[in-house]
Design an enzyme around this catalytic site. Structure first.
Site, PDB file in Angstrom:
ATOM      1  N   HIS A 152       1.101  -1.304  -0.104  1.00  0.00           N
ATOM      2  CA  HIS A 152      -0.034   0.021   0.154  1.00  0.00           C
ATOM      3  C   HIS A 152       0.870   1.197  -0.047  1.00  0.00           C
ATOM      4  O   HIS A 152       0.675   2.016   0.808  1.00  0.00           O
ATOM      5  CB  HIS A 152      -1.144  -0.019   1.240  1.00  0.00           C
ATOM      6  N   HIS A 211     -11.359  -9.099  -7.150  1.00  0.00           N
ATOM      7  CA  HIS A 211     -10.811  -7.792  -6.583  1.00  0.00           C
ATOM      8  C   HIS A 211     -10.246  -6.936  -7.461  1.00  0.00           C
ATOM      9  O   HIS A 211      -9.174  -7.187  -7.910  1.00  0.00           O
ATOM     10  CB  HIS A 211     -10.367  -7.974  -5.187  1.00  0.00           C
ATOM     11  N   GLU A 253      -7.960  -4.310  -6.815  1.00  0.00           N
ATOM     12  CA  GLU A 253      -6.682  -3.948  -6.276  1.00  0.00           C
ATOM     13  C   GLU A 253      -5.539  -4.193  -7.135  1.00  0.00           C
ATOM     14  O   GLU A 253      -5.618  -5.249  -7.557  1.00  0.00           O
ATOM     15  CB  GLU A 253      -6.555  -4.139  -4.939  1.00  0.00           C
ATOM     16  N   ASP A 305      -2.632  -4.981  -6.851  1.00  0.00           N
ATOM     17  CA  ASP A 305      -1.800  -6.165  -6.759  1.00  0.00           C
ATOM     18  C   ASP A 305      -2.412  -7.697  -7.206  1.00  0.00           C
ATOM     19  O   ASP A 305      -1.616  -8.525  -7.350  1.00  0.00           O
ATOM     20  CB  ASP A 305      -1.643  -6.562  -5.112  1.00  0.00           C
ATOM     21  N   HIS A 342     -12.096  -6.156   1.230  1.00  0.00           N
ATOM     22  CA  HIS A 342     -11.957  -4.917   1.958  1.00  0.00           C
ATOM     23  C   HIS A 342     -12.265  -3.928   1.002  1.00  0.00           C
ATOM     24  O   HIS A 342     -12.019  -2.840   1.582  1.00  0.00           O
ATOM     25  CB  HIS A 342     -10.705  -4.967   2.578  1.00  0.00           C
ATOM     26  N   ASP A 375      -8.446 -11.734  -0.816  1.00  0.00           N
ATOM     27  CA  ASP A 375      -7.533 -10.997   0.368  1.00  0.00           C
ATOM     28  C   ASP A 375      -8.023 -11.804   1.566  1.00  0.00           C
ATOM     29  O   ASP A 375      -7.006 -11.755   2.650  1.00  0.00           O
ATOM     30  CB  ASP A 375      -7.918  -9.576   0.480  1.00  0.00           C
ATOM     31  N   TYR A 430      -2.216  -9.243   9.234  1.00  0.00           N
ATOM     32  CA  TYR A 430      -3.100  -8.960   8.039  1.00  0.00           C
ATOM     33  C   TYR A 430      -4.254  -8.410   8.409  1.00  0.00           C
ATOM     34  O   TYR A 430      -5.002  -7.410   8.276  1.00  0.00           O
ATOM     35  CB  TYR A 430      -3.119  -9.969   7.205  1.00  0.00           C
ATOM     36  N   HIS A 451      -3.179 -14.079  -1.164  1.00  0.00           N
ATOM     37  CA  HIS A 451      -1.885 -13.889  -0.643  1.00  0.00           C
ATOM     38  C   HIS A 451      -1.459 -14.896   0.322  1.00  0.00           C
ATOM     39  O   HIS A 451      -2.269 -15.519   1.336  1.00  0.00           O
ATOM     40  CB  HIS A 451      -1.701 -12.487   0.100  1.00  0.00           C
TER      41      HIS A 451
END
Ligand code: FEO
Length: 400
Positions: free
Chosen positions: A23, A80, A82, A84, A147, A166, A194, A227
């Site tokens: 992040h 998701h 995001e 990554d 999230h 996630d 996490y 992850h």
């Protein structure tokens, strides 16, 4: 590199051994991370679930081509948006344009917003599914705010595998792919860090989503997050941990966090710790100089604590910036059912303790002592005795 997980699922992600901040610079990742991407082959259709972070896009595609002719990928699932997980989509979709991208409607917005591409989006809702042949299906479950607004899970019938993105993940680079093969302390250190740093604000939604998924009565043989390791041995252990962590989690611990200019506030912190110990023999007391410790590790310790004691000397009518930053992060995380107390040294104006009390209350901590403890200049014997008394009051308030 690709690893076969079972007859239909192959891991095609990237292990990032070097990653130390995530992040941007916001989150520490002492043990690296992995971006898990999964290739799911049914008898008729093949799906790629998520991709890897953009810096590894070329490597990801080169490895993926060794595993499959990209033209044989029928569908892409973006659980998701995001970066990554979505960061390799632009390069991948340049090679196989038009391939349907399944995601939530919020996922369409986040992917369009980040990549400005009009891909062949197929927005899905909970219960929608795609048929992979021979009765094997990939079923979607929206997981809004776990999230991001766009987050979703998917579930592979037949193999009984949950892909929760996630959720249940860890920033943990390892050559071992499965939970039963890694050091359990390392694994749980990373899993709780996490949760504490990323998922705490969404705890009520975590509980509701887990109850919803459990209520579907689906068997779960494996959980494949985006992850860290795959949970194959007793996969529900991490689900049960999440239920504990989401329920105002606390251990018998108090965390003292301070910053100090000329050691006065440090001495006070240690005397307060001694006072807590006198009044409460069993509580685990941890001290951190906020300026010299990893912020996310401190947040994890706060997550585990039933109370925190925060100290800063006064500087320019305020507090030292490490304390201002930490309390601001704590406010955003919206910790519940925790107590707090403030202390600090000063030379003349002495506003810090009142400011910390305000920051603690704003962050949702219940004050143990409305005044806190202020000490003029470097604490003398009388001030140290006051610290001991203050510590005893805190120790008693956190007993039981
Ligand atoms: Fe691992 Fe929210 O991305």
């Amino acid at each position: 590199m690709a690893f076969k997980i079972n007859d239909s699922v192959t891991w095609v992600g990237k292990t990032d051994w070097e990653l130390r901040r995530f992040h941007g610079e916001e989150l520490s990742t002492h043990r690296g991370s992995s971006y898990n991407s999964y290739l799911v082959r049914g008898s008729e259709k093949t799906v790629l679930i998520d991709t890897v972070w953009r810096p590894f896009a070329a490597e990801f595609l080169a490895d993926l081509k060794k595993e499959i002719d990209l033209k044989d990928i029928d569908y892409i699932v973006a659980n998701h948006g995001e970066t990554d997980h979505s960061g390799s989509l632009p390069e991948l979709l340049r090679e196989i344009p038009g391939t349907p991208v399944y995601c939530t409607s919020a996922g369409v917005k986040s992917l369009r917003g980040q990549y400005h591409e009009d891909w062949n989006f197929k927005p899905v809702k909970t219960g929608d599914k795609i048929d992979l042949g021979d009765g094997k299906e990939l079923v979607f479950v929206e997981a809004k705010m776990l999230h991001w607004p766009d987050s979703m899970f998917c579930y592979l019938t037949g193999d009984s595998i949950l892909f929760p993105n996630d959720a249940f993940g860890q920033h943990y680079a390892t050559e071992y792919l499965f939970n039963d093969l890694v050091d359990q302390n390392e694994l749980y250190d990373e899993a709780i860090k996490y949760y504490a740093n990323i998922l705490t604000p969404f705890s009520k939604l975590v509980t509701a989503k887990i109850k919803e998924v459990v209520g579907m009565n689906l068997p779960v043989d494996m959980i494949c997050p985006s992850h860290g390791v795959i949970w194959r041995k007793d996969p529900l252990q991490i689900v049960n941990k999440y239920l504990e962590w989401a329920d105002n989690y606390q251990e018998n611990q108090v965390t003292i966090v301070y910053d100090t200019m000329w050691d006065g506030t440090r001495k006070a912190a240690e005397a307060i710790a001694a006072g807590i110990k006198e009044a409460n023999k069993t509580i685990n007391i941890k001290l951190f100089n906020a300026a010299r410790s990893d912020t996310n590790d401190i947040i994890t310790e706060i997550f585990k604590s039933k109370g925190i004691v925060v100290g800063s000397p006064t500087i320019n009518k305020g507090v030292l910036h490490s304390i201002a930053a930490l309390t601001d992060i704590a406010k955003g995380l919206n910790f519940q059912a925790k107590k707090g107390a403030a202390f600090g040294c000063y030379g003349w104006s002495g506003e810090s303790v009142k400011i910390i009390n305000g920051l603690l209350e704003e962050a949702g901590f219940e004050l143990i002592n409305n005044e806190g403890l202020r000490m003029l200049w470097n604490p003398d014997e009388e001030a140290i005795n006051k610290c001991l008394q203050f510590g005893k009051e805190i120790g008693s308030a956190l007993a039981g």
